[in-house]
Design a protein around this motif. Structure first.
Motif, PDB file in Angstrom:
ATOM      1  N   ARG A 239     -12.286 -29.087  14.480  1.00 25.72           N
ATOM      2  CA  ARG A 239     -12.821 -27.857  15.122  1.00 25.72           C
ATOM      3  C   ARG A 239     -13.004 -27.942  16.783  1.00 25.72           C
ATOM      4  N   GLU A 240     -13.890 -29.076  16.906  1.00 24.07           N
ATOM      5  CA  GLU A 240     -14.224 -29.368  18.204  1.00 24.07           C
ATOM      6  C   GLU A 240     -13.091 -30.092  18.972  1.00 24.07           C
ATOM      7  N   GLU A 241     -12.171 -30.726  18.151  1.00 27.32           N
ATOM      8  CA  GLU A 241     -10.755 -30.892  18.892  1.00 27.32           C
ATOM      9  C   GLU A 241     -10.059 -29.939  19.667  1.00 27.32           C
ATOM     10  N   LEU A 242      -9.986 -28.822  18.623  1.00 27.27           N
ATOM     11  CA  LEU A 242      -9.364 -27.635  18.891  1.00 27.27           C
ATOM     12  C   LEU A 242     -10.241 -26.681  20.122  1.00 27.27           C
ATOM     13  N   VAL A 243     -11.236 -26.635  20.264  1.00 23.53           N
ATOM     14  CA  VAL A 243     -12.043 -26.114  21.328  1.00 23.53           C
ATOM     15  C   VAL A 243     -12.068 -27.096  22.480  1.00 23.53           C
ATOM     16  N   HIS A 244     -12.467 -28.312  22.525  1.00 25.80           N
ATOM     17  CA  HIS A 244     -12.588 -28.991  23.602  1.00 25.80           C
ATOM     18  C   HIS A 244     -11.202 -29.764  24.155  1.00 25.80           C
ATOM     19  N   THR A 245     -10.529 -30.051  23.299  1.00 25.56           N
ATOM     20  CA  THR A 245      -8.899 -30.441  23.476  1.00 25.56           C
ATOM     21  C   THR A 245      -8.893 -31.333  24.427  1.00 25.56           C
ATOM     22  N   SER A 246      -9.632 -32.388  24.422  1.00 32.84           N
ATOM     23  CA  SER A 246      -9.771 -33.426  25.300  1.00 32.84           C
ATOM     24  C   SER A 246      -8.396 -34.440  24.808  1.00 32.84           C
ATOM     25  N   ARG A 247      -7.525 -34.862  25.827  1.00 33.95           N
ATOM     26  CA  ARG A 247      -6.450 -35.917  25.537  1.00 33.95           C
ATOM     27  C   ARG A 247      -6.861 -37.258  26.090  1.00 33.95           C
ATOM     28  N   ALA A 248      -8.158 -37.409  26.640  1.00 37.21           N
ATOM     29  CA  ALA A 248      -8.366 -38.550  27.477  1.00 37.21           C
ATOM     30  C   ALA A 248      -7.787 -39.818  26.544  1.00 37.21           C
ATOM     31  N   ALA A 249      -8.154 -39.928  25.077  1.00 33.36           N
ATOM     32  CA  ALA A 249      -8.027 -41.088  24.548  1.00 33.36           C
ATOM     33  C   ALA A 249      -6.708 -41.188  24.161  1.00 33.36           C
ATOM     34  N   LEU A 250      -5.946 -40.133  24.046  1.00 31.15           N
ATOM     35  CA  LEU A 250      -4.561 -40.057  23.792  1.00 31.15           C
ATOM     36  C   LEU A 250      -3.733 -40.616  24.774  1.00 31.15           C
ATOM     37  N   MET A 251      -4.093 -40.234  26.262  1.00 32.33           N
ATOM     38  CA  MET A 251      -3.422 -40.763  27.495  1.00 32.33           C
ATOM     39  C   MET A 251      -3.945 -42.280  27.610  1.00 32.33           C
ATOM     40  N   LEU A 252      -4.876 -42.849  27.188  1.00 32.75           N
ATOM     41  CA  LEU A 252      -5.070 -44.181  27.265  1.00 32.75           C
ATOM     42  C   LEU A 252      -4.326 -45.059  26.389  1.00 32.75           C
ATOM     43  N   MET A 253      -4.093 -44.441  25.251  1.00 33.63           N
ATOM     44  CA  MET A 253      -3.219 -44.895  24.224  1.00 33.63           C
ATOM     45  C   MET A 253      -1.842 -45.064  24.796  1.00 33.63           C
ATOM     46  N   THR A 254      -1.414 -43.775  25.373  1.00 37.97           N
ATOM     47  CA  THR A 254       0.060 -44.046  25.767  1.00 37.97           C
ATOM     48  C   THR A 254       0.238 -45.242  26.974  1.00 37.97           C
ATOM     49  N   GLU A 255      -0.897 -45.023  27.876  1.00 43.30           N
ATOM     50  CA  GLU A 255      -0.643 -46.242  28.975  1.00 43.30           C
ATOM     51  C   GLU A 255      -0.711 -47.702  28.449  1.00 43.30           C
ATOM     52  N   SER A 256      -1.652 -47.914  27.197  1.00 41.71           N
ATOM     53  CA  SER A 256      -1.705 -49.132  26.485  1.00 41.71           C
ATOM     54  C   SER A 256      -0.380 -49.492  26.058  1.00 41.71           C
ATOM     55  N   VAL A 257       0.259 -48.479  25.363  1.00 39.81           N
ATOM     56  CA  VAL A 257       1.540 -48.616  24.596  1.00 39.81           C
ATOM     57  C   VAL A 257       2.404 -49.347  25.596  1.00 39.81           C
ATOM     58  N   VAL A 258       2.582 -48.572  26.760  1.00 36.47           N
ATOM     59  CA  VAL A 258       3.701 -48.948  27.788  1.00 36.47           C
ATOM     60  C   VAL A 258       3.451 -50.390  28.187  1.00 36.47           C
ATOM     61  N   SER A 259       2.107 -50.697  28.421  1.00 38.88           N
ATOM     62  CA  SER A 259       1.770 -51.927  28.829  1.00 38.88           C
ATOM     63  C   SER A 259       2.231 -53.193  27.667  1.00 38.88           C
ATOM     64  N   LEU A 260       1.857 -52.884  26.526  1.00 43.34           N
ATOM     65  CA  LEU A 260       2.360 -53.698  25.388  1.00 43.34           C
ATOM     66  C   LEU A 260       3.897 -54.036  25.479  1.00 43.34           C
ATOM     67  N   LEU A 261       4.417 -52.779  25.797  1.00 39.20           N
ATOM     68  CA  LEU A 261       6.241 -52.629  25.621  1.00 39.20           C
ATOM     69  C   LEU A 261       6.730 -53.568  27.041  1.00 39.20           C
ATOM     70  N   ALA A 262       5.956 -53.320  28.172  1.00 37.71           N
ATOM     71  CA  ALA A 262       6.296 -54.198  29.193  1.00 37.71           C
ATOM     72  C   ALA A 262       6.089 -55.647  28.869  1.00 37.71           C
ATOM     73  N   ALA A 263       5.107 -56.109  28.462  1.00 40.16           N
ATOM     74  CA  ALA A 263       4.710 -57.455  28.166  1.00 40.16           C
ATOM     75  C   ALA A 263       5.954 -58.019  27.372  1.00 40.16           C
ATOM     76  N   ARG A 264       6.316 -57.321  26.287  1.00 34.86           N
ATOM     77  CA  ARG A 264       7.365 -57.767  25.447  1.00 34.86           C
ATOM     78  C   ARG A 264       8.681 -57.785  26.066  1.00 34.86           C
ATOM     79  N   ARG A 265       8.736 -56.994  27.129  1.00 36.44           N
ATOM     80  CA  ARG A 265      10.203 -56.985  27.923  1.00 36.44           C
ATOM     81  C   ARG A 265      10.257 -58.069  29.097  1.00 36.44           C
TER      82      ARG A 265
END
Length: 286
Positions: A239-265
């Motif tokens: 319920r709180e996720e729907l009301v406050h709808t913070s995407r901060a953690a998800l954005m940090l995860m997408t940035e981290s995934v790209v960093s991991l991919l860059a390291a692999r490449r």
């Protein structure tokens, strides 16, 4: 049943699994999360009496959260409380600046919990598929849409070609044509956005691999995915996720995934980023 990291504390598991629990189990879980310190001191029967359910329901709830039984859940709660697990507080002093500070402190206090459901195996497979797929479609809708655009641009800047379009119909049409050897990378906080689920279904039907980043491991999106990265929500409940709808953690995860991919490449990613910086430098003026 909990399938994430064994290190994830009880309240984080409850926040992620509550939407998929049976109504009676959800009441038990929310009562425990609402007052963890008192739950530690209560027996399964006392929790059952408090919530108005049978003792067996309390035991099933503990098992749904990934514990052998309620005693093991109590031990985990004790550990979480002893370690000073962050809880949401309102330190606002009544001013606008105070409200902003309280909001940021609330998010910062829970950020350390956001990776508690991740596993090394899921991360390795996620990045491998992202690297080896000959075509990648990034799909995100609703409040996650800006994250999709940002993720696609970061991937391209790291040398990983990726497609993104804001139109939901366009996403479905593209997903339907991906085919085997391609990947559909989905970002969905709730994992329940109807348009996003339709894109996932189209991608799966084409034979593509579905990668999902979400906050709820038993959401419809996660259940359809081949590989899922579960980012524990900053908020305490669905319920709180729907009301406050913070995407901060998800954005940090997408940035981290790209960093991991860059390291692999390796060098390929470095060259792509150099080219990106060259374009950016020409766009700046004094």
């Amino acid at each position: 049943m909990w399938t994430g990291s064994a290190e994830a504390p009880p309240t984080v598991r409850i926040a992620m699994l509550a939407p998929s629990l049976q109504p009676s189990e959800r009441r038990v879980a929310e009562a425990i999360a609402g007052d963890a310190e008192r739950a530690i001191e209560r027996t399964a029967q006392e929790i059952a009496d408090l919530v108005g359910v049978g003792r067996a329901t309390v035991i099933r709830t503990a098992q749904s959260l990934g514990y052998d039984g309620y005693p093991q859940l109590r031990v985990a709660l004790t550990r979480e409380v002893a370690l000073g697990a962050p809880t949401a507080t309102d330190a606002s002093d009544g001013t606008m600046l105070g409200a902003v500070r309280a909001s940021i402190e609330r998010v910062a206090g829970r950020l350390s919990q956001t990776t508690s459901a991740l596993t090394e195996e899921a991360l390795e497979e996620f990045v491998r598929v992202l690297d080896e797929s000959h075509r990648v479609l990034v799909a995100a809708n609703g409040l996650s849409a800006p994250l999709g655009l940002d993720l696609a641009m970061r991937l391209v800047s790291s040398g990983r070609s990726a497609e993104y379009m804001s139109d939901t119909m366009g996403q479905q049409i593209t997903a339907a044509q991906l085919g085997k050897g391609s990947a559909c990378l989905v970002v969905s906080g709730s994992g329940a956005n109807r348009a996003t689920l339709e894109v996932i279904d189209a991608a799966r039907a084409s034979g593509a691999t579905v990668l999902v980043i979400t906050s709820f491991p038993r959401s419809a999106a996660a259940e359809r995915a081949d590989v899922t990265l579960v980012v524990a929500p900053i908020d305490d409940s669905f319920r709180e996720e729907l009301v406050h709808t913070s995407r901060a953690a998800l954005m940090l995860m997408t940035e981290s995934v790209v960093s991991l991919l860059a390291a692999r490449r390796g060098d390929a990613a470095l060259k792509a980023r150099a080219a990106t910086l060259s374009v950016l430098s020409r766009s700046l003026s004094e």
